[in-house]
Design an enzyme around this catalytic site. Structure first.
Site, PDB file in Angstrom:
ATOM      1  N   HIS A 144      -2.760   5.625  -6.519  1.00 61.48           N
ATOM      2  CA  HIS A 144      -2.989   6.708  -5.566  1.00 61.48           C
ATOM      3  C   HIS A 144      -2.192   7.940  -5.981  1.00 61.48           C
ATOM      4  O   HIS A 144      -1.055   7.841  -6.461  1.00 61.48           O
ATOM      5  CB  HIS A 144      -2.673   6.278  -4.121  1.00 61.48           C
ATOM      6  CG  HIS A 144      -1.222   6.075  -3.818  1.00 61.48           C
ATOM      7  ND1 HIS A 144      -0.397   7.101  -3.406  1.00 61.48           N
ATOM      8  CD2 HIS A 144      -0.450   4.967  -3.823  1.00 61.48           C
ATOM      9  CE1 HIS A 144       0.814   6.630  -3.168  1.00 61.48           C
ATOM     10  NE2 HIS A 144       0.815   5.336  -3.424  1.00 61.48           N
ATOM     11  N   GLU A 147      -3.876   6.797   0.247  1.00 59.09           N
ATOM     12  CA  GLU A 147      -3.058   5.614   0.517  1.00 59.09           C
ATOM     13  C   GLU A 147      -2.003   5.881   1.585  1.00 59.09           C
ATOM     14  O   GLU A 147      -1.646   4.985   2.355  1.00 59.09           O
ATOM     15  CB  GLU A 147      -2.404   5.134  -0.788  1.00 59.09           C
ATOM     16  CG  GLU A 147      -1.814   3.738  -0.718  1.00 59.09           C
ATOM     17  CD  GLU A 147      -0.369   3.717  -0.240  1.00 59.09           C
ATOM     18  OE1 GLU A 147       0.139   2.628   0.073  1.00 59.09           O
ATOM     19  OE2 GLU A 147       0.259   4.797  -0.184  1.00 59.09           O
ATOM     20  N   ASP A 170       6.404   7.160  -6.548  1.00 57.10           N
ATOM     21  CA  ASP A 170       5.334   6.630  -5.699  1.00 57.10           C
ATOM     22  C   ASP A 170       4.144   7.588  -5.674  1.00 57.10           C
ATOM     23  O   ASP A 170       3.976   8.345  -4.735  1.00 57.10           O
ATOM     24  CB  ASP A 170       5.879   6.400  -4.288  1.00 57.10           C
ATOM     25  CG  ASP A 170       4.917   5.676  -3.375  1.00 57.10           C
ATOM     26  OD1 ASP A 170       3.916   5.130  -3.865  1.00 57.10           O
ATOM     27  OD2 ASP A 170       5.170   5.665  -2.157  1.00 57.10           O
ATOM     28  N   GLU A 173       2.059   0.366  -7.848  1.00 56.05           N
ATOM     29  CA  GLU A 173       3.049   0.762  -6.854  1.00 56.05           C
ATOM     30  C   GLU A 173       4.416   0.453  -7.451  1.00 56.05           C
ATOM     31  O   GLU A 173       4.512  -0.262  -8.450  1.00 56.05           O
ATOM     32  CB  GLU A 173       2.862   0.009  -5.534  1.00 56.05           C
ATOM     33  CG  GLU A 173       1.615   0.357  -4.733  1.00 56.05           C
ATOM     34  CD  GLU A 173       1.697   1.709  -4.040  1.00 56.05           C
ATOM     35  OE1 GLU A 173       2.728   2.407  -4.183  1.00 56.05           O
ATOM     36  OE2 GLU A 173       0.720   2.077  -3.352  1.00 56.05           O
TER      37      GLU A 173
END
Length: 365
Positions: free
Chosen positions: A71, A129, A102, A154
């Site tokens: 994401h 996300e 992230d 992730e």
């Protein structure tokens, strides 16, 4: 610094420079997607806009067995950043920037690998996300595609995470009746009293689940996030709204938990509904979840990725698992740095992730 890491950092600098905060998720099909299109030569690239800033980029070269998902949206920055969150800063051992951990670091590594290899490769880059609004993955899954596995990036410190908790967000309302607070009250009179009694019962119910275990995780995670209601101290509260969330183990019956929370006290809430549901990883009943976990473990072993412990945070790997795909979570960075001011990813983890993906893609030749 090796060439692959150098290229990864070049792409990460560009990706961090694009504002993909979510909220407000004002993300269109240009900007970061124009950059990605220009840097994925030889790929069939499709960009799909699902509205409200939810955009997918699906890029395929050849006939790959695996799909890599990342994401691109980030959380909002906080006032505690010491420099611009949109300018990548490098130190001796880390890359600092909004989304670097992230999880734009993984996206940058995937683009670098795509340009450094010729093997079959598939990417799905999405932007919702962080929104509790899974339009991107749901939209992608509407079309059946033949992948042996989907690897979701992730921050997992370079380990394959095979299991994590689900996440469920709930909003409910209690109904009472307004009146003067000087008189004797029945249990149903004050909506706020109902909500407080419910909260005490909910905490007791959660404590009763503390013995439950799955894959190294223990118990049920639960949080009452917001309570609103009432008028003033001497007026009986006519309404009370409560928002709460819980994170079950893969082995727990989420629907059963939802009903248990709804019926904990009398009178029951007059309104009650989920605002977001994310299943556990692996998805399915206990037997199905265990079979899927073992399949993911075998794949991680085959790809030479060390297997780590289950984690408490939720990922979109659960959505792929629910759709029937073998899926696990694997990426550079530590969740402790995610969502923090001056967010960073360790350069050695970024380099190792890029090298691992390079090796996997090279095997496709």
């Amino acid at each position: 610094m090796d060439a692959l890491l150098k290229d990864t950092l070049t792409h990460l600098q560009a990706l961090v420079g694009f504002d993909t905060r979510n909220p407000p998720r004002t993300i269109g099909t240009g900007g970061i997607f124009d950059y990605l299109r220009a840097n994925l030569p030889g790929f069939d690239v499709q960009v799909t806009d699902f509205g409200a800033g939810a955009v997918n980029l699906y890029a395929v070269r050849g006939k790959p067995k695996y799909l890599f998902n990342v994401h691109l949206d980030t959380v909002p920055d906080s006032p505690h950043w010491t420099a611009s969150p949109f300018e990548l800063r490098l130190t001796e051992d880390r890359a600092i920037g909004l989304g670097s951990c992230d999880i734009k670091g993984a996206a940058a590594a995937l683009v670098a690998v795509a340009n450094a290899t010729q093997g079959d490769m598939a990417l799905l880059l999405s932007t919702d996300e962080e929104a509790n609004d899974a339009r991107c993955i749901d939209g992608f899954l509407n079309v059946p595609r033949d992948y042996e596995a989907i690897i979701v990036a992730e921050p997992t410190r370079g380990e394959a995470v095979l299991a994590h908790r689900g996440i469920h967000s709930v909003q409910m309302r209690f109904q009472g009746r307004a009146g003067h607070a000087s008189g004797e009250q029945k249990p149903s009179d004050s909506a706020l009293h109902q909500a407080i009694r419910w909260g005490a019962a909910a905490l007791d119910h959660v404590q009763a689940q503390s013995h439950e275990r799955f894959g190294g995780l223990t118990g049920l995670r639960f949080n009452i996030g917001k309570v609103e209601g009432g008028i003033k101290a001497n007026v009986i509260a006519p309404t009370a709204d409560v928002r709460f969330g819980f994170r079950p183990l893969p082995s727990m019956d989420a629907d059963g938990l939802l009903e248990a929370f709804r019926t904990l006290v009398e009178p029951h809430p007059v309104e009650y509904g989920e605002t977001f549901r994310g299943d556990s990883l692996p998805a399915g009943d206990t037997a199905t979840a265990e079979a899927r976990r073992l399949a993911a473990r075998d794949l991680a072993d085959e790809l030479g990725i060390p297997v780590g412990n289950a984690v408490d945070f939720w990922t979109e790997a659960a959505l792929f698992s629910k759709a029937g795909y073998t899926s696990f979570v694997y990426g550079p960075g530590d969740i402790a740095q995610a969502h923090s001011a001056d967010e960073w990813v360790a350069l050695d983890q970024l380099a190792h992730y890029a090298q691992t993906i390079h090796r996997i893609v090279d095997r496709a030749l």
